[in-house]
Motif scaffolding. Structure first.
Motif, PDB file in Angstrom:
ATOM      1  N   ASP A 131     -18.828  -1.862 -12.466  1.00  0.00           N
ATOM      2  CA  ASP A 131     -19.133  -3.174 -11.867  1.00  0.00           C
ATOM      3  C   ASP A 131     -17.860  -3.933 -11.520  1.00  0.00           C
ATOM      4  N   ILE A 132     -17.854  -4.518 -10.323  1.00  0.00           N
ATOM      5  CA  ILE A 132     -16.773  -5.423  -9.938  1.00  0.00           C
ATOM      6  C   ILE A 132     -17.413  -6.717  -9.434  1.00  0.00           C
ATOM      7  N   VAL A 133     -16.721  -7.819  -9.638  1.00  0.00           N
ATOM      8  CA  VAL A 133     -17.251  -9.135  -9.288  1.00  0.00           C
ATOM      9  C   VAL A 133     -16.315  -9.793  -8.287  1.00  0.00           C
ATOM     10  N   ALA A 134     -16.910 -10.424  -7.290  1.00  0.00           N
ATOM     11  CA  ALA A 134     -16.142 -11.198  -6.317  1.00  0.00           C
ATOM     12  C   ALA A 134     -16.869 -12.516  -6.088  1.00  0.00           C
ATOM     13  N   ALA A 135     -16.113 -13.568  -5.848  1.00  0.00           N
ATOM     14  CA  ALA A 135     -16.701 -14.886  -5.604  1.00  0.00           C
ATOM     15  C   ALA A 135     -15.885 -15.615  -4.546  1.00  0.00           C
ATOM     16  N   THR A 136     -16.536 -16.543  -3.872  1.00  0.00           N
ATOM     17  CA  THR A 136     -15.853 -17.377  -2.883  1.00  0.00           C
ATOM     18  C   THR A 136     -16.525 -18.740  -2.831  1.00  0.00           C
ATOM     19  N   PHE A 137     -15.745 -19.736  -2.451  1.00  0.00           N
ATOM     20  CA  PHE A 137     -16.273 -21.081  -2.286  1.00  0.00           C
ATOM     21  C   PHE A 137     -16.518 -21.320  -0.809  1.00  0.00           C
ATOM     22  N   LEU A 138     -17.689 -21.835  -0.485  1.00  0.00           N
ATOM     23  CA  LEU A 138     -18.030 -22.209   0.889  1.00  0.00           C
ATOM     24  C   LEU A 138     -18.332 -23.699   0.898  1.00  0.00           C
ATOM     25  N   SER A 139     -17.617 -24.439   1.726  1.00  0.00           N
ATOM     26  CA  SER A 139     -17.813 -25.883   1.787  1.00  0.00           C
ATOM     27  C   SER A 139     -19.075 -26.218   2.579  1.00  0.00           C
ATOM     28  N   GLY A 172     -25.551 -25.525   9.360  1.00  0.00           N
ATOM     29  CA  GLY A 172     -26.398 -24.690  10.206  1.00  0.00           C
ATOM     30  C   GLY A 172     -26.832 -23.388   9.564  1.00  0.00           C
ATOM     31  N   ALA A 173     -26.391 -23.103   8.359  1.00  0.00           N
ATOM     32  CA  ALA A 173     -26.775 -21.849   7.689  1.00  0.00           C
ATOM     33  C   ALA A 173     -28.007 -22.078   6.822  1.00  0.00           C
ATOM     34  N   GLN A 174     -29.019 -21.241   7.014  1.00  0.00           N
ATOM     35  CA  GLN A 174     -30.201 -21.300   6.166  1.00  0.00           C
ATOM     36  C   GLN A 174     -30.205 -20.190   5.116  1.00  0.00           C
ATOM     37  N   ARG A 175     -29.455 -19.103   5.404  1.00  0.00           N
ATOM     38  CA  ARG A 175     -29.388 -17.975   4.472  1.00  0.00           C
ATOM     39  C   ARG A 175     -27.939 -17.559   4.267  1.00  0.00           C
ATOM     40  N   ILE A 176     -27.653 -17.052   3.083  1.00  0.00           N
ATOM     41  CA  ILE A 176     -26.355 -16.453   2.776  1.00  0.00           C
ATOM     42  C   ILE A 176     -26.628 -14.991   2.465  1.00  0.00           C
ATOM     43  N   VAL A 177     -25.974 -14.097   3.185  1.00  0.00           N
ATOM     44  CA  VAL A 177     -26.206 -12.660   3.042  1.00  0.00           C
ATOM     45  C   VAL A 177     -24.890 -11.990   2.654  1.00  0.00           C
ATOM     46  N   VAL A 178     -24.918 -11.187   1.587  1.00  0.00           N
ATOM     47  CA  VAL A 178     -23.765 -10.392   1.172  1.00  0.00           C
ATOM     48  C   VAL A 178     -24.100  -8.929   1.453  1.00  0.00           C
ATOM     49  N   VAL A 179     -23.234  -8.280   2.221  1.00  0.00           N
ATOM     50  CA  VAL A 179     -23.491  -6.923   2.704  1.00  0.00           C
ATOM     51  C   VAL A 179     -22.599  -5.926   1.974  1.00  0.00           C
ATOM     52  N   GLY A 180     -23.207  -4.831   1.523  1.00  0.00           N
ATOM     53  CA  GLY A 180     -22.484  -3.687   0.982  1.00  0.00           C
ATOM     54  C   GLY A 180     -22.668  -2.510   1.921  1.00  0.00           C
ATOM     55  N   ALA A 181     -22.162  -1.338   1.542  1.00  0.00           N
ATOM     56  CA  ALA A 181     -22.276  -0.164   2.411  1.00  0.00           C
ATOM     57  C   ALA A 181     -23.721   0.335   2.492  1.00  0.00           C
ATOM     58  N   ARG A 182     -24.464   0.281   1.371  1.00  0.00           N
ATOM     59  CA  ARG A 182     -25.832   0.824   1.376  1.00  0.00           C
ATOM     60  C   ARG A 182     -26.931  -0.220   1.279  1.00  0.00           C
ATOM     61  N   ASN A 183     -26.581  -1.459   0.954  1.00  0.00           N
ATOM     62  CA  ASN A 183     -27.635  -2.487   0.872  1.00  0.00           C
ATOM     63  C   ASN A 183     -27.033  -3.875   1.093  1.00  0.00           C
ATOM     64  N   VAL A 208     -20.894 -24.618  -2.121  1.00  0.00           N
ATOM     65  CA  VAL A 208     -21.485 -23.652  -3.048  1.00  0.00           C
ATOM     66  C   VAL A 208     -20.439 -22.620  -3.444  1.00  0.00           C
ATOM     67  N   ILE A 209     -20.645 -22.025  -4.617  1.00  0.00           N
ATOM     68  CA  ILE A 209     -19.843 -20.884  -5.049  1.00  0.00           C
ATOM     69  C   ILE A 209     -20.760 -19.664  -4.987  1.00  0.00           C
ATOM     70  N   VAL A 210     -20.383 -18.705  -4.156  1.00  0.00           N
ATOM     71  CA  VAL A 210     -21.159 -17.478  -3.990  1.00  0.00           C
ATOM     72  C   VAL A 210     -20.491 -16.403  -4.843  1.00  0.00           C
ATOM     73  N   THR A 211     -21.256 -15.831  -5.773  1.00  0.00           N
ATOM     74  CA  THR A 211     -20.751 -14.784  -6.657  1.00  0.00           C
ATOM     75  C   THR A 211     -21.610 -13.544  -6.466  1.00  0.00           C
ATOM     76  N   ALA A 212     -20.944 -12.399  -6.277  1.00  0.00           N
ATOM     77  CA  ALA A 212     -21.664 -11.138  -6.095  1.00  0.00           C
ATOM     78  C   ALA A 212     -21.081 -10.092  -7.033  1.00  0.00           C
ATOM     79  N   VAL A 213     -21.965  -9.223  -7.529  1.00  0.00           N
ATOM     80  CA  VAL A 213     -21.556  -8.089  -8.354  1.00  0.00           C
ATOM     81  C   VAL A 213     -21.821  -6.833  -7.537  1.00  0.00           C
ATOM     82  N   GLY A 214     -20.795  -5.983  -7.453  1.00  0.00           N
ATOM     83  CA  GLY A 214     -20.910  -4.762  -6.677  1.00  0.00           C
ATOM     84  C   GLY A 214     -20.753  -3.538  -7.548  1.00  0.00           C
ATOM     85  N   LEU A 215     -21.280  -2.407  -7.051  1.00  0.00           N
ATOM     86  CA  LEU A 215     -21.212  -1.141  -7.771  1.00  0.00           C
ATOM     87  C   LEU A 215     -20.557  -0.102  -6.863  1.00  0.00           C
ATOM     88  N   PRO A 216     -19.247   0.140  -7.039  1.00  0.00           N
ATOM     89  CA  PRO A 216     -18.583   1.174  -6.247  1.00  0.00           C
ATOM     90  C   PRO A 216     -18.938   2.565  -6.784  1.00  0.00           C
TER      91      PRO A 216
END
Length: 159
Positions: free
Chosen positions: A128-136, A142-153, A70-78
Protein backbone atom coordinates in the motif's frame (compact mmCIF):
# COMPACT_ATOMS: atom_id res chain seq x y z
CA UNK A 1 45.40 68.22 -27.10
CA UNK A 2 46.99 66.51 -30.11
CA UNK A 3 48.14 63.66 -27.88
CA UNK A 4 44.61 63.08 -26.61
CA UNK A 5 43.18 62.96 -30.12
CA UNK A 6 45.87 60.59 -31.36
CA UNK A 7 45.47 58.37 -28.26
CA UNK A 8 41.68 58.33 -28.77
CA UNK A 9 41.99 57.35 -32.45
CA UNK A 10 44.52 54.62 -31.64
CA UNK A 11 42.27 53.33 -28.85
CA UNK A 12 39.22 53.30 -31.14
CA UNK A 13 41.15 51.41 -33.82
CA UNK A 14 42.40 48.87 -31.29
CA UNK A 15 38.94 48.32 -29.82
CA UNK A 16 37.27 48.10 -33.22
CA UNK A 17 39.04 44.82 -33.88
CA UNK A 18 37.75 43.35 -30.63
CA UNK A 19 34.47 41.59 -30.07
CA UNK A 20 34.00 43.36 -26.74
CA UNK A 21 31.18 45.55 -25.60
CA UNK A 22 33.56 48.51 -25.73
CA UNK A 23 33.71 48.28 -29.52
CA UNK A 24 31.38 50.98 -30.91
CA UNK A 25 30.57 48.76 -33.89
CA UNK A 26 28.97 46.28 -31.49
CA UNK A 27 26.62 48.88 -30.06
CA UNK A 28 24.06 48.34 -32.83
CA UNK A 29 24.48 51.76 -34.41
CA UNK A 30 26.68 50.71 -37.31
CA UNK A 31 25.32 47.31 -38.21
CA UNK A 32 22.45 47.10 -40.64
CA UNK A 33 20.46 44.51 -38.66
CA UNK A 34 19.69 44.64 -34.97
CA UNK A 35 20.78 41.60 -32.99
CA UNK A 36 17.98 39.15 -32.27
CA UNK A 37 18.17 38.55 -28.56
CA UNK A 38 16.02 35.81 -27.09
CA UNK A 39 14.82 35.21 -23.56
CA UNK A 40 14.80 31.46 -24.19
CA UNK A 41 17.50 29.52 -22.34
CA UNK A 42 20.45 28.65 -24.55
CA UNK A 43 20.10 24.93 -23.76
CA UNK A 44 16.31 24.93 -24.30
CA UNK A 45 13.44 24.50 -21.91
CA UNK A 46 13.26 21.65 -19.41
CA UNK A 47 10.94 18.77 -20.24
CA UNK A 48 8.23 18.84 -17.55
CA UNK A 49 6.38 15.76 -18.73
CA UNK A 50 5.50 13.48 -15.82
CA UNK A 51 6.73 10.06 -16.90
CA UNK A 52 5.69 8.20 -13.75
CA UNK A 53 3.32 5.29 -14.43
CA UNK A 54 -0.14 5.00 -12.92
CA UNK A 55 -0.47 2.90 -9.78
CA UNK A 56 -2.03 -0.47 -10.59
CA UNK A 57 -5.16 -0.12 -8.42
CA UNK A 58 -6.76 2.60 -6.33
CA UNK A 59 -8.08 0.80 -3.25
CA UNK A 60 -9.64 3.69 -1.32
CA UNK A 61 -10.44 7.38 -1.62
CA UNK A 62 -11.39 9.93 1.01
CA UNK A 63 -12.26 13.59 0.66
CA UNK A 64 -11.95 15.63 3.85
CA UNK A 65 -13.40 19.16 3.80
CA UNK A 66 -11.29 21.99 5.21
CA UNK A 67 -11.92 25.71 5.56
CA UNK A 68 -10.37 26.57 2.17
CA UNK A 69 -11.14 23.47 0.13
CA UNK A 70 -10.68 19.71 0.48
CA UNK A 71 -7.88 17.24 1.15
CA UNK A 72 -8.08 14.28 -1.23
CA UNK A 73 -6.35 11.15 0.08
CA UNK A 74 -6.02 7.95 -1.94
CA UNK A 75 -4.50 4.56 -1.16
CA UNK A 76 -3.01 2.65 -4.06
CA UNK A 77 -1.86 -0.93 -4.57
CA UNK A 78 1.13 -1.29 -6.92
CA UNK A 79 2.07 -4.73 -8.29
CA UNK A 80 5.25 -5.05 -6.17
CA UNK A 81 6.92 -3.44 -3.19
CA UNK A 82 9.28 -0.50 -3.57
CA UNK A 83 7.11 2.14 -5.25
CA UNK A 84 7.86 5.68 -4.11
CA UNK A 85 7.21 9.38 -4.78
CA UNK A 86 3.47 8.91 -5.10
CA UNK A 87 1.36 11.90 -6.12
CA UNK A 88 -2.15 12.74 -7.23
CA UNK A 89 -1.65 14.63 -10.50
CA UNK A 90 -4.45 16.66 -12.07
CA UNK A 91 -5.51 15.54 -15.53
CA UNK A 92 -6.59 19.08 -16.47
CA UNK A 93 -4.70 22.24 -15.63
CA UNK A 94 -5.16 25.94 -16.26
CA UNK A 95 -2.69 28.06 -18.19
CA UNK A 96 -0.89 28.78 -14.92
CA UNK A 97 -0.55 25.06 -14.14
CA UNK A 98 -3.18 24.92 -11.38
CA UNK A 99 -5.55 21.92 -11.23
CA UNK A 100 -8.94 22.53 -12.85
CA UNK A 101 -12.22 20.70 -13.31
CA UNK A 102 -13.47 19.79 -16.76
CA UNK A 103 -17.11 18.94 -17.51
CA UNK A 104 -17.91 18.92 -13.78
CA UNK A 105 -15.18 16.36 -12.98
CA UNK A 106 -11.92 17.01 -11.12
CA UNK A 107 -9.73 14.24 -12.50
CA UNK A 108 -6.63 13.11 -10.61
CA UNK A 109 -4.18 10.42 -11.70
CA UNK A 110 -2.43 8.34 -9.03
CA UNK A 111 1.22 8.15 -10.13
CA UNK A 112 4.32 6.69 -8.50
CA UNK A 113 7.87 5.77 -9.47
CA UNK A 114 8.55 2.04 -9.57
CA UNK A 115 11.37 0.26 -7.75
CA UNK A 116 14.86 0.67 -9.20
CA UNK A 117 15.57 -3.05 -8.92
CA UNK A 118 13.17 -6.02 -9.12
CA UNK A 119 11.28 -6.60 -5.88
CA UNK A 120 9.09 -9.34 -4.54
CA UNK A 121 5.34 -8.86 -4.57
CA UNK A 122 4.76 -9.29 -0.84
CA UNK A 123 1.36 -9.01 0.81
CA UNK A 124 -1.12 -6.40 -0.39
CA UNK A 125 -0.86 -4.59 2.95
CA UNK A 126 2.92 -4.24 2.57
CA UNK A 127 2.51 -2.74 -0.91
CA UNK A 128 0.00 0.00 0.00
CA UNK A 129 1.10 3.53 -0.82
CA UNK A 130 -0.74 6.72 0.13
CA UNK A 131 -0.90 10.02 -1.71
CA UNK A 132 -2.81 13.18 -0.83
CA UNK A 133 -3.32 16.64 -2.27
CA UNK A 134 -5.09 19.83 -1.28
CA UNK A 135 -7.60 21.33 -3.70
CA UNK A 136 -8.82 24.84 -2.99
CA UNK A 137 -12.40 25.99 -3.44
CA UNK A 138 -11.29 28.01 -6.47
CA UNK A 139 -9.77 24.93 -8.11
CA UNK A 140 -12.93 22.94 -7.36
CA UNK A 141 -15.25 25.58 -8.83
CA UNK A 142 -17.67 23.80 -11.15
CA UNK A 143 -16.64 20.30 -10.04
CA UNK A 144 -19.37 17.95 -8.88
CA UNK A 145 -17.20 14.81 -8.72
CA UNK A 146 -13.60 14.04 -7.81
CA UNK A 147 -12.19 11.00 -9.63
CA UNK A 148 -8.85 9.31 -8.87
CA UNK A 149 -7.63 7.09 -11.70
CA UNK A 150 -5.31 4.09 -11.48
CA UNK A 151 -4.12 1.75 -14.24
CA UNK A 152 -6.90 -0.83 -13.71
CA UNK A 153 -9.63 1.07 -11.88
CA UNK A 154 -10.81 4.42 -10.57
CA UNK A 155 -12.56 5.71 -7.47
CA UNK A 156 -14.97 8.65 -7.37
CA UNK A 157 -16.52 10.86 -4.75
CA UNK A 158 -19.30 13.43 -5.03
CA UNK A 159 -18.74 16.86 -3.57
Amino acid sequence: MKFQIVAGVVLMMALSSCGTRFNPANWGWFSGEPKQESLAPSDGYADKTDRRPLVDQVTSLSVAPTSGGVIVTAVGLPPTQGYWEADLVSTYTTVTGKPAAKDGVMGLEFKAIGPLSPRQAGTPRSRDIVAATFLSNQELAGAQRIVVVGARNERASRR
